[in-house]
Enzyme design. Structure first.
Site, PDB file in Angstrom:
ATOM      1  N   ARG A 138       0.846  -1.200   0.000  1.00  0.00           N
ATOM      2  CA  ARG A 138       0.000   0.000   0.000  1.00  0.00           C
ATOM      3  C   ARG A 138       0.875   1.241   0.000  1.00  0.00           C
ATOM      4  NH1 ARG A 138      -4.859   1.459   4.251  1.00  0.00           N
ATOM      5  NH2 ARG A 138      -3.243   1.117   5.821  1.00  0.00           N
ATOM      6  N   ASP A 193      -3.758   2.344  14.215  1.00  0.00           N
ATOM      7  CA  ASP A 193      -2.974   3.081  13.231  1.00  0.00           C
ATOM      8  C   ASP A 193      -3.554   4.481  13.101  1.00  0.00           C
ATOM      9  OD1 ASP A 193      -5.224   2.879  11.617  1.00  0.00           O
ATOM     10  OD2 ASP A 193      -4.323   1.479  10.182  1.00  0.00           O
TER      11      ASP A 193
END
Length: 568
Positions: free
Chosen positions: A181, A468
């Site tokens: 990603r 996160d």
């Protein structure tokens, strides 16, 4: 002044080390021999060429985001685009899913750090998504070391020696398939200048990884396809169209077949849910599905409706997949993906093993199993886990419904019932209560995450969850929203209004709690006070910033021109 030239005292006094870069490129990050193997002239040239070709398209896409935000702030609501109804109504499918990634029942995610990469690839998951985005604090060392790590992972040579445990980590014979990603379109890579402008972080992450790994990857991991990617933070299909053009440009440069690169798009913004067919259409030769990025989706809901006081969220812990707008989003994603012949991936299980409390650990695992059972019964082809310890439980749930021999549900779970979902379903107001504990948790978690991020950790265990940047973003924007409208708490703080005075007391008290929990020594050595200032400023600002990480990024960017360093 040549800002790509560096001097090192451990070398000869006058010796200068520099990256060999193409014309128009300056690299201001620290020189390192390992990084130089990644920042080769030809690899950097590919990044520069991609930026020169597509930067104006990207700038336009970001300007369209700002224009849409302005309309939402004036009272408009996102919805399906009448101009692209023909794409939604017509019958078409994406390119066939490559056999190498047909089975994606459980995917594990984490930052591009060496030990994490090895453990994730060895975890028993079907896919590992190596993350340059929400799970990484993108300082120069982390980003470039991540590229080194991934190159060794693709080659199969990656190792890690844990000196404290005297243990060597290396890859098993069977490993998960690797997806990467890159960072979103909105993020810069300030250590690389291209024609005087900061490089686009997305193109740095993609270009360097693709250049160094496409040939090895296709031979060892992709069975003639790949590399594979996850694409974050899109709001409109025009952004997917840019990625498709980037892929075609890279494939042409490498001399590989069109459609070799495959990507899954995270549907993690509210505007994007109305663009799912269009996004798949633009990427139809390069797509392997969509993913429910549910934590960022909640963040986007608040951000989109920041000027709509009738759409205030309850405590974030109450905004789960059983909320009508969240369930509708998931159901429509499944229908859209299966109608177009690609994977519909579920959301993150953020729990982590609780090693010192078996009872609490089993209770957490039971929550995970229930969540995954809901996903697989709804029709998802796979799900996400944040920790290797969750992989067996998630896999067991998916296999129990799908069977060991069924790689996915693309052909068997069409979800015709979701065809009638409306804009109203997707915009349904969430229900629940707002509490003092919700305000405190947002503040406590947000400050601790930012403190960790400033010191280089983008994936942080907090209160038995792996957090996160998405969690910090939800915490920030919800605090901001409650402060802006001085909401009345209707849970444990009935009659209390959230204002700056109350918030100031909460911040002070939660900072005290953080100090007690982490210990005075760690608190004093950490960046908790700096994080508190950043987080508090973001929560109390008159104007809501689009991304917390854009502000925080300025605190981790360090240039090293000719051996010196300066903070932006």
């Amino acid at each position: 002044m040549d800002l790509g030239t560096y001097s090192y005292p451990e070398k000869k006094k006058e010796e200068k080390l520099h990256y060999d870069v193409p014309e128009g490129v300056d690299i201001r990050g620290r020189y390192d021999h390992e990084f130089a193997k990644i920042l080769t002239k030809d690899a950097v040239r590919l990044v520069a060429e991609l930026q020169r070709e597509f930067r104006n398209h990207i700038k336009y896409a970001l300007e369209c985001r700002r224009e849409a935000k302005r309309k939402y702030k004036e009272g408009s609501l996102p919805g399906f685009d009448a101009a692209t109804r023909f794409i939604r109504d017509e019958e078409w499918v994406c390119a066939s899913v490559p056999p190498a990634v047909a089975d994606r029942k459980v995917e594990i995610t984490g930052p591009v750090e060496r030990k994490m990469i090895i453990n994730a690839l060895n975890s028993g998951a079907k896919v590992f998504m190596a993350d340059f985005e929400d799970a990484l604090s993108p300082n120069w060392e982390k980003v470039m070391r991540g590229q080194v790590n991934l190159k060794e992972a693709v080659e199969g040579t990656i190792m890690f020696h844990d000196k404290a445990r005297n243990r060597v980590y290396k890859l098993n014979d069977q490993t998960a398939k690797l997806f990467v990603r890159p960072r979103g379109w909105h993020l810069p890579e300030a250590h690389i200048l291209i024609d005087g402008e900061p490089a686009l972080a997305s193109l740095v992450d993609f270009g360097l990884y693709f250049y160094h790994n496409f040939a090895t990857f296709r031979r060892t991991q992709g069975a003639g396809f790949g590399p594979f990617f996850y694409l974050p933070k899109m709001e409109h299909s025009r952004e997917a169209k840019i990625w498709n053009s980037v892929f075609e440009r890279a494939e042409k440069e490498a001399g590989i077949e069109r459609g070799s690169i495959r990507a899954t798009v995270l549907i993690e913004t509210l505007p994007a849910v109305f663009q799912m067919n269009e996004i798949l259409y633009e990427l139809r030769d390069h797509s392997v599905g969509l993913n429910c990025g549910r934590w960022d989706y909640i963040f986007s809901y608040v951000k989109t409706f920041q000027a709509h006081p009738d759409r205030l969220l309850p405590d974030r812990v109450q905004v789960g997949m059983t909320q009508h707008f969240m369930k509708s989003y998931s159901d429509l994603l499944i229908r859209t993906c299966h109608r177009r012949g690609v994977h519909a991936m579920g959301g993150m299980a953020a729990q982590i093993p609780i090693r010192d409390d078996p009872v609490a650990n089993e209770a957490a695992l039971e929550l995970v199993r229930k969540d995954k059972l809901r996903e697989v019964k709804a029709g998802h082809d796979g799900t996400w886990a944040a920790h290797p310890g969750l992989v067996p439980s998630c896999l067991e749930v998916f296999n129990s419904i799908m069977g060991n021999s069924s790689p996915n549900q693309i052909q068997t779970m069409k979800r015709h019932d979701a065809a009638n979902l409306t804009e109203q379903d997707l915009l349904h107001r969430p229900v629940g209560v707002r509490t003092m504990e919700g305000l405190r948790l947002n503040t406590r978690v947000g400050i601790q995450y930012v403190a960790a991020w400033l010191t280089g950790s983008g994936s942080v265990p907090l209160y038995n969850l792996m957090e996160d940047a998405a969690t910090a973003e939800i915490s920030r924007v919800q605090n901001w929203q409650w402060l802006k409208y001085e909401v009345e708490l209707n849970g444990d703080g009935v009659g209390v209004r959230v204002n700056k005075e109350l918030f100031g007391r909460v911040v002070e008290e939660e900072m005290g709690r953080i100090e007690r929990e982490v210990g005075k020594d760690k608190f004093n050595k950490g960046m908790y006070k700096e994080a508190c200032k950043i987080f508090t400023r973001q929560c109390t600002a008159t104007k809501l910033d689009d991304f917390l990480t854009l502000d925080a990024y300025n605190h981790i960017v360090v240039y090293h021109p000719k051996g010196s360093s300066s903070r932006l």
